[in-house]
Design a protein around this motif. Sequence first.
Motif, PDB file in Angstrom:
ATOM      1  N   TYR A  64       0.831  -1.208   0.000  1.00 57.85           N
ATOM      2  CA  TYR A  64       0.000   0.000   0.000  1.00 57.85           C
ATOM      3  C   TYR A  64       0.863   1.256   0.000  1.00 57.85           C
ATOM      4  O   TYR A  64       1.867   1.337   0.693  1.00 57.85           O
ATOM      5  CB  TYR A  64      -0.923   0.013   1.222  1.00 57.85           C
ATOM      6  N   ASP A  95       0.590  -9.981  11.009  1.00 59.22           N
ATOM      7  CA  ASP A  95       0.421  -8.698  10.336  1.00 59.22           C
ATOM      8  C   ASP A  95      -0.712  -7.939  11.014  1.00 59.22           C
ATOM      9  O   ASP A  95      -1.468  -8.504  11.811  1.00 59.22           O
ATOM     10  CB  ASP A  95       0.160  -8.896   8.839  1.00 59.22           C
ATOM     11  N   VAL A  97      -3.306  -6.402   9.387  1.00 59.18           N
ATOM     12  CA  VAL A  97      -4.578  -6.705   8.749  1.00 59.18           C
ATOM     13  C   VAL A  97      -4.358  -7.549   7.498  1.00 59.18           C
ATOM     14  O   VAL A  97      -3.381  -7.367   6.778  1.00 59.18           O
ATOM     15  CB  VAL A  97      -5.347  -5.386   8.392  1.00 59.18           C
ATOM     16  N   ALA A  98      -5.243  -8.496   7.274  1.00 60.89           N
ATOM     17  CA  ALA A  98      -5.306  -9.188   5.988  1.00 60.89           C
ATOM     18  C   ALA A  98      -6.409  -8.494   5.207  1.00 60.89           C
ATOM     19  O   ALA A  98      -7.582  -8.645   5.517  1.00 60.89           O
ATOM     20  CB  ALA A  98      -5.621 -10.663   6.179  1.00 60.89           C
ATOM     21  N   ASP A  99      -6.015  -7.683   4.234  1.00 60.02           N
ATOM     22  CA  ASP A  99      -6.992  -6.931   3.441  1.00 60.02           C
ATOM     23  C   ASP A  99      -7.268  -7.744   2.174  1.00 60.02           C
ATOM     24  O   ASP A  99      -8.171  -8.569   2.148  1.00 60.02           O
ATOM     25  CB  ASP A  99      -6.428  -5.537   3.147  1.00 60.02           C
ATOM     26  N   THR A 100      -6.465  -7.574   1.119  1.00 64.66           N
ATOM     27  CA  THR A 100      -6.570  -8.507  -0.005  1.00 64.66           C
ATOM     28  C   THR A 100      -6.014  -9.871   0.417  1.00 64.66           C
ATOM     29  O   THR A 100      -6.334 -10.891  -0.182  1.00 64.66           O
ATOM     30  CB  THR A 100      -5.763  -8.027  -1.230  1.00 64.66           C
ATOM     31  N   THR A 103      -0.338  -9.891   0.804  1.00 70.46           N
ATOM     32  CA  THR A 103       0.923  -9.769   1.538  1.00 70.46           C
ATOM     33  C   THR A 103       1.195 -11.057   2.313  1.00 70.46           C
ATOM     34  O   THR A 103       2.291 -11.622   2.240  1.00 70.46           O
ATOM     35  CB  THR A 103       0.868  -8.561   2.496  1.00 70.46           C
ATOM     36  N   LYS A 126     -10.295  -8.856   6.535  1.00 68.94           N
ATOM     37  CA  LYS A 126     -11.384  -8.351   5.696  1.00 68.94           C
ATOM     38  C   LYS A 126     -12.013  -9.511   4.929  1.00 68.94           C
ATOM     39  O   LYS A 126     -11.355 -10.516   4.661  1.00 68.94           O
ATOM     40  CB  LYS A 126     -10.854  -7.247   4.771  1.00 68.94           C
ATOM     41  N   ILE A 144      -9.116   0.693   8.129  1.00 73.15           N
ATOM     42  CA  ILE A 144      -8.805   0.763   9.559  1.00 73.15           C
ATOM     43  C   ILE A 144      -7.767   1.841   9.826  1.00 73.15           C
ATOM     44  O   ILE A 144      -6.751   1.917   9.129  1.00 73.15           O
ATOM     45  CB  ILE A 144      -8.250  -0.596  10.046  1.00 73.15           C
ATOM     46  N   PHE A 146      -5.008   2.566  12.276  1.00 72.53           N
ATOM     47  CA  PHE A 146      -4.220   1.982  13.365  1.00 72.53           C
ATOM     48  C   PHE A 146      -3.587   3.096  14.197  1.00 72.53           C
ATOM     49  O   PHE A 146      -3.251   4.154  13.647  1.00 72.53           O
ATOM     50  CB  PHE A 146      -3.138   1.061  12.790  1.00 72.53           C
TER      51      PHE A 146
END
Length: 163
Positions: A64, A95, A97-100, A103, A126, A144, A146
Amino acid sequence: QPEREVLTWELYGQGVRELAQAVADSGFVPDVVLGIARGGLIPAGSLAYAIDCKNLFTISVEFYTGVDSRLDVPVMLPPFLNAQDLDSAAVLVVDDVADTGKTLELVADFCAGHVREMRTAVLYEKPHSVIACDYAWRRTSRWINFPWSTEPPVTSRSGVLDA
Ligand code: 5GP
């Protein structure tokens, strides 16, 4: 502009303890905690203390570049971790956040074939993540905020250059 999910430092302290409790309750005892820099480093350090694991590794991945703006694919940044250092270890990858989820997927692929067992822990997951994390404190589809990255970086107040 969709509403943000706001994580305060105080709520973070509670959340990371609850995440650690979930790891402990599952019976998983990692040899190594592997934090994904930069977002995963603070959770990784907190979790390592909470589950009493002294081996803390880091790996740097950039994806990102801003709110909802990202590169095409996540890329690993130097200094590179030697996957052989993880040989036969039970690894907890952490990590923020797991977004997609891409990563975490990159790090999982990197560890595959080296580690004995790998599990993933995140504060937030997510719904569209390509990786289903083993441990997630909360689920949201919002962006989010942080506590460590909400405020802009500090700048010098002196107004003069150091000699
Ligand atoms: P992914 O690869 O799962 O899409 O996202 C990886 C990284 O992007 C996260 O570790 C985090 O640093 C950043 N990121 C993704 N979604 C969010 C978000 O909602 N808020 C913030 N602050 N960072 C995010």
